[in-house]
Design an enzyme around this catalytic site. Structure first.
Site, PDB file in Angstrom:
ATOM      1  N   SER A 118      17.342 -25.829 -37.277  1.00 49.65           N
ATOM      2  CA  SER A 118      18.721 -25.388 -37.486  1.00 49.65           C
ATOM      3  C   SER A 118      19.029 -25.268 -38.967  1.00 49.65           C
ATOM      4  CB  SER A 118      19.642 -26.440 -36.860  1.00 49.65           C
ATOM      5  OG  SER A 118      20.958 -26.280 -37.305  1.00 49.65           O
TER       6      SER A 118
ATOM      7  N   TYR B   1      22.424 -35.806 -36.203  1.00 50.15           N
ATOM      8  CA  TYR B   1      21.812 -34.616 -35.576  1.00 50.15           C
ATOM      9  C   TYR B   1      20.952 -33.868 -36.586  1.00 50.15           C
ATOM     10  CZ  TYR B   1      21.402 -29.825 -33.863  1.00 50.15           C
ATOM     11  OH  TYR B   1      20.906 -28.592 -33.504  1.00 50.15           O
TER      12      TYR B   1
ATOM     13  N   LYS C  96      16.651 -33.013 -36.831  1.00 41.95           N
ATOM     14  CA  LYS C  96      15.964 -31.728 -37.018  1.00 41.95           C
ATOM     15  C   LYS C  96      15.030 -31.811 -38.231  1.00 41.95           C
ATOM     16  CE  LYS C  96      17.529 -29.631 -33.443  1.00 41.95           C
ATOM     17  NZ  LYS C  96      16.635 -29.330 -32.319  1.00 41.95           N
TER      18      LYS C  96
HETATM   19  P1  NAD Z   1      21.849 -26.473 -24.752  1.00 45.64           P
HETATM   20  O1  NAD Z   1      22.444 -27.830 -24.669  1.00 45.64           O
HETATM   21  O2  NAD Z   1      22.549 -25.344 -24.058  1.00 45.64           O
HETATM   22  O3  NAD Z   1      20.327 -26.507 -24.239  1.00 45.64           O
HETATM   23  C1  NAD Z   1      19.522 -27.652 -24.320  1.00 45.64           C
HETATM   24  C2  NAD Z   1      18.918 -27.884 -22.951  1.00 45.64           C
HETATM   25  O4  NAD Z   1      18.080 -29.043 -23.027  1.00 45.64           O
HETATM   26  C3  NAD Z   1      19.957 -28.143 -21.877  1.00 45.64           C
HETATM   27  O5  NAD Z   1      19.696 -27.315 -20.762  1.00 45.64           O
HETATM   28  C4  NAD Z   1      19.777 -29.621 -21.524  1.00 45.64           C
HETATM   29  O6  NAD Z   1      20.079 -29.892 -20.164  1.00 45.64           O
HETATM   30  C5  NAD Z   1      18.318 -29.854 -21.875  1.00 45.64           C
HETATM   31  N1  NAD Z   1      18.008 -31.232 -22.240  1.00 45.64           N
HETATM   32  C6  NAD Z   1      18.712 -32.052 -23.063  1.00 45.64           C
HETATM   33  N2  NAD Z   1      18.094 -33.253 -23.150  1.00 45.64           N
HETATM   34  C7  NAD Z   1      16.983 -33.187 -22.358  1.00 45.64           C
HETATM   35  C8  NAD Z   1      15.953 -34.104 -22.043  1.00 45.64           C
HETATM   36  N3  NAD Z   1      15.963 -35.354 -22.523  1.00 45.64           N
HETATM   37  N4  NAD Z   1      14.963 -33.698 -21.221  1.00 45.64           N
HETATM   38  C9  NAD Z   1      14.958 -32.439 -20.699  1.00 45.64           C
HETATM   39  N5  NAD Z   1      15.924 -31.527 -20.968  1.00 45.64           N
HETATM   40  C10 NAD Z   1      16.914 -31.897 -21.786  1.00 45.64           C
HETATM   41  O7  NAD Z   1      21.654 -26.138 -26.314  1.00 45.64           O
HETATM   42  P2  NAD Z   1      21.262 -24.780 -27.037  1.00 45.64           P
HETATM   43  O8  NAD Z   1      22.436 -24.323 -27.816  1.00 45.64           O
HETATM   44  O9  NAD Z   1      20.616 -23.857 -26.093  1.00 45.64           O
HETATM   45  O10 NAD Z   1      20.220 -25.340 -28.095  1.00 45.64           O
HETATM   46  C11 NAD Z   1      18.812 -25.309 -27.865  1.00 45.64           C
HETATM   47  C12 NAD Z   1      18.105 -25.853 -29.088  1.00 45.64           C
HETATM   48  O11 NAD Z   1      18.481 -25.126 -30.247  1.00 45.64           O
HETATM   49  C13 NAD Z   1      18.409 -27.324 -29.395  1.00 45.64           C
HETATM   50  O12 NAD Z   1      17.223 -27.932 -29.860  1.00 45.64           O
HETATM   51  C14 NAD Z   1      19.430 -27.233 -30.510  1.00 45.64           C
HETATM   52  O13 NAD Z   1      19.419 -28.386 -31.314  1.00 45.64           O
HETATM   53  C15 NAD Z   1      18.936 -26.008 -31.265  1.00 45.64           C
HETATM   54  N6  NAD Z   1      19.972 -25.331 -32.063  1.00 45.64           N
HETATM   55  C16 NAD Z   1      21.120 -24.897 -31.458  1.00 45.64           C
HETATM   56  C17 NAD Z   1      22.107 -24.265 -32.222  1.00 45.64           C
HETATM   57  C18 NAD Z   1      23.403 -23.811 -31.600  1.00 45.64           C
HETATM   58  O14 NAD Z   1      24.362 -23.585 -32.344  1.00 45.64           O
HETATM   59  N7  NAD Z   1      23.486 -23.619 -30.276  1.00 45.64           N
HETATM   60  C19 NAD Z   1      21.905 -24.060 -33.598  1.00 45.64           C
HETATM   61  C20 NAD Z   1      20.712 -24.497 -34.173  1.00 45.64           C
HETATM   62  C21 NAD Z   1      19.742 -25.133 -33.393  1.00 45.64           C
HETATM   63  N1  UFG Z   2      35.878 -23.423 -36.844  1.00 43.40           N
HETATM   64  C1  UFG Z   2      37.268 -23.363 -36.794  1.00 43.40           C
HETATM   65  N2  UFG Z   2      37.876 -23.796 -35.642  1.00 43.40           N
HETATM   66  C2  UFG Z   2      37.193 -24.246 -34.559  1.00 43.40           C
HETATM   67  C3  UFG Z   2      35.770 -24.298 -34.630  1.00 43.40           C
HETATM   68  C4  UFG Z   2      35.155 -23.885 -35.793  1.00 43.40           C
HETATM   69  O1  UFG Z   2      37.924 -22.967 -37.755  1.00 43.40           O
HETATM   70  O2  UFG Z   2      37.828 -24.623 -33.559  1.00 43.40           O
HETATM   71  C5  UFG Z   2      35.183 -22.955 -38.058  1.00 43.40           C
HETATM   72  C6  UFG Z   2      34.380 -24.030 -38.772  1.00 43.40           C
HETATM   73  O3  UFG Z   2      35.190 -24.728 -39.674  1.00 43.40           O
HETATM   74  C7  UFG Z   2      33.286 -23.186 -39.443  1.00 43.40           C
HETATM   75  C8  UFG Z   2      33.062 -22.024 -38.463  1.00 43.40           C
HETATM   76  O4  UFG Z   2      34.247 -21.972 -37.672  1.00 43.40           O
HETATM   77  O5  UFG Z   2      33.756 -22.672 -40.653  1.00 43.40           O
HETATM   78  C9  UFG Z   2      31.856 -22.217 -37.554  1.00 43.40           C
HETATM   79  O6  UFG Z   2      31.960 -23.485 -36.901  1.00 43.40           O
HETATM   80  P1  UFG Z   2      30.997 -23.889 -35.678  1.00 43.40           P
HETATM   81  O7  UFG Z   2      31.419 -25.255 -35.236  1.00 43.40           O
HETATM   82  O8  UFG Z   2      30.988 -22.795 -34.670  1.00 43.40           O
HETATM   83  O9  UFG Z   2      29.558 -23.888 -36.338  1.00 43.40           O
HETATM   84  P2  UFG Z   2      28.927 -24.769 -37.496  1.00 43.40           P
HETATM   85  O10 UFG Z   2      28.261 -23.811 -38.442  1.00 43.40           O
HETATM   86  O11 UFG Z   2      29.898 -25.708 -38.087  1.00 43.40           O
HETATM   87  O12 UFG Z   2      27.830 -25.590 -36.713  1.00 43.40           O
HETATM   88  C10 UFG Z   2      26.902 -24.947 -35.839  1.00 43.40           C
HETATM   89  C11 UFG Z   2      26.299 -26.012 -34.929  1.00 43.40           C
HETATM   90  C12 UFG Z   2      25.483 -26.958 -35.757  1.00 43.40           C
HETATM   91  C13 UFG Z   2      24.454 -26.192 -36.548  1.00 43.40           C
HETATM   92  C14 UFG Z   2      25.123 -25.116 -37.394  1.00 43.40           C
HETATM   93  C15 UFG Z   2      24.137 -24.275 -38.151  1.00 43.40           C
HETATM   94  O13 UFG Z   2      27.323 -26.720 -34.250  1.00 43.40           O
HETATM   95  O14 UFG Z   2      24.802 -27.853 -34.914  1.00 43.40           O
HETATM   96  O15 UFG Z   2      25.901 -24.278 -36.553  1.00 43.40           O
HETATM   97  O16 UFG Z   2      23.215 -23.722 -37.277  1.00 43.40           O
HETATM   98  F1  UFG Z   2      23.796 -27.039 -37.353  1.00 43.40           F
END
Ligand code: NAD
Ligand code: UFG
Length: 345
Positions: free
Chosen positions: A126, A150, A154
């Site tokens: 991330s 978190y 990563k």
């Molecule tokens: P998500 O929560 O939708 O998907 C994660 C999945 O993993 C879920 O289906 C959950 O049930 C499963 N899971 C959780 N713990 C588990 C365990 N112990 N054993 C088996 N399954 C398990 O999240 P996502 O947004 O699809 O994110 C996927 C990956 O990408 C994660 O590693 C997250 O950290 C990373 N990531 C997400 C974002 C974002 O903004 N969505 C940004 C950067 C990185």
């Molecule tokens: N924001 C608002 N109001 C809200 C939610 C968000 O103003 O209700 C703003 C935040 O302040 C930020 C932007 O919208 O400026 C994006 O916020 P998000 O919460 O959607 O995303 P972040 O970039 O803060 O965080 C996300 C994931 C993190 C990850 C990061 C970078 O939640 O886990 O993206 O990949 F690390």
């Protein structure tokens, strides 16, 4: 014969979109998920989308016995590892749970893979590993800065994988640092649907547009950005899914480990997101400017050239397409179904 892939967390938001992309690319994919943050009906919808039964194991990545028997049964060629806990604020409250799933879970998976002789893995990292970066757009060479547990998980995951490849060159590792995934599949059969009040911007705006939440709180308008609100690099989840197909092809092809950002290289402010969502949904999105959110980063934008150079990765989908597909999903019949006993957070 099709190469066999284990997709951990494959029922989740990014995992389900990647499942569709991997099947379209000809891989034989098995999903492993404990459904702690996913709806079981996702599997039916993936069957509808791909027109074929989904191979799925309901299990926890920390369960070595079940993992080992899955590897024995399927002889996987590679793993795409999504399964993790991902809520920043929850990680501050319950750091041990995050270390357990995201770090111990990864180590457990790697041990089982090693024993089974499967040493190809794509890892979900991330932009959060950059903390508050000195440079934007941010290159992969920027230093690690953990902002919360978190983010620490990563960074630790990446370090574990790097030290593993340094110790044993049979390992091939693709580390993908996602910026801000947004949008949904065009079919509106899969998407992001937090059951609780969303933490992230796009699902929050979607619920405001749908009338489920009264207004968006814009967290601060006094950042050093063009309109004072936070800027992010939003990437369509289907583009992100394609990045995984390319990463896997590189690992299974020439066996080259790689570390790349996956983003568009372009930033959009919170107010630009509101305007784009209004256009896509033709609904009002009332908002109110409030205090900054603790721990927020002013700007996250990817330097995106390395992924293009190494993997041939280029995003194709626009911000308007992210908003339109999100709205189609939110307004469609499949979102907000009762996810059953598990809390779809
Ligand atoms: P998500 O929560 O939708 O998907 C994660 C999945 O993993 C879920 O289906 C959950 O049930 C499963 N899971 C959780 N713990 C588990 C365990 N112990 N054993 C088996 N399954 C398990 O999240 P996502 O947004 O699809 O994110 C996927 C990956 O990408 C994660 O590693 C997250 O950290 C990373 N990531 C997400 C974002 C974002 O903004 N969505 C940004 C950067 C990185
Ligand atoms: N924001 C608002 N109001 C809200 C939610 C968000 O103003 O209700 C703003 C935040 O302040 C930020 C932007 O919208 O400026 C994006 O916020 P998000 O919460 O959607 O995303 P972040 O970039 O803060 O965080 C996300 C994931 C993190 C990850 C990061 C970078 O939640 O886990 O993206 O990949 F690390």
């Amino acid at each position: 014969m099709a190469e066999k892939i284990l997709l951990t967390g494959g029922a989740g938001y990014i995992g389900s979109h990647t499942y569709v992309a991997l099947v379209a690319a000809g891989y034989a994919v098995t999903i492993l998920d404990n459904f702690q943050n996913a709806n079981r009906s996702v599997i039916d919808r993936l069957e509808q989308l791909t027109g074929a039964p989904v191979s799925v194991a309901e299990a926890d990545i920390r369960d070595a016995t079940t993992l080992a028997s899955l590897f024995a049964e399927h002889q996987f060629d590679a793993v795409v590892h999504f399964a993790a806990l991902k809520a920043v604020s929850e990680s501050v409250e319950r750091p041990l749970d995050y270390f357990d799933v995201n770090i111990s879970g990864l180590i457990n998976l790697l041990r089982v893979m090693d024993a089974a002789g499967c040493r190809n893995i794509v890892f979900s990292s991330s932009a959060t590993v950059y903390g508050v970066p000195d440079e934007t757009p941010t290159p992969e060479t920027a230093e690690f800065r953990a902002m919360n547990p978190y983010g620490q998980t990563k960074i630790s995951g990446e370090q574990i994988l790097n030290q593993l490849t340094a110790a044993d060159d049979r390992w091939n590792v693709g580390i993908l640092r996602y910026f801000n995934p947004a949008g949904a599949h065009d079919s509106a059969l899969i998407g992001e649907d937090p059951r609780d009040i969303p933490n992230n911007l796009m699902p929050f705006i979607a619920k405001v547009a749908a009338g489920e939440l009264a207004e968006l709180q814009v967290f601060g308008d006094d950042y050093d950005t063009p309109d004072g609100t936070g800027v992010r690099d939003y990437i369509h989840v289907d583009d992100l899914a394609k990045g995984h197909v390319l990463s896997l092809a590189a690992l299974l092809g020439d066996g080259q480990s790689h570390l790349v950002n996956l983003g568009t290289g372009e930033g959009h402010s919170v107010l630009e997101m509101v305007a784009a969502y209004r256009r896509a949904s033709n609904r009002d999105v009332p908002y109110r400017i409030t205090e900054r959110r603790a721990g927020d980063v002013p700007v996250y934008v990817a330097r995106a050239d390395k992924a293009e150079e190494i993997l041939g990765f280029k995003t194709e989908r626009t911000l308007d397409e992210m908003c339109a597909s999100s709205w189609k999903w939110i307004a469609g019949p499949h979102s907000s179904e009762d996810p059953g006993p598990e809390d779809k957070g």
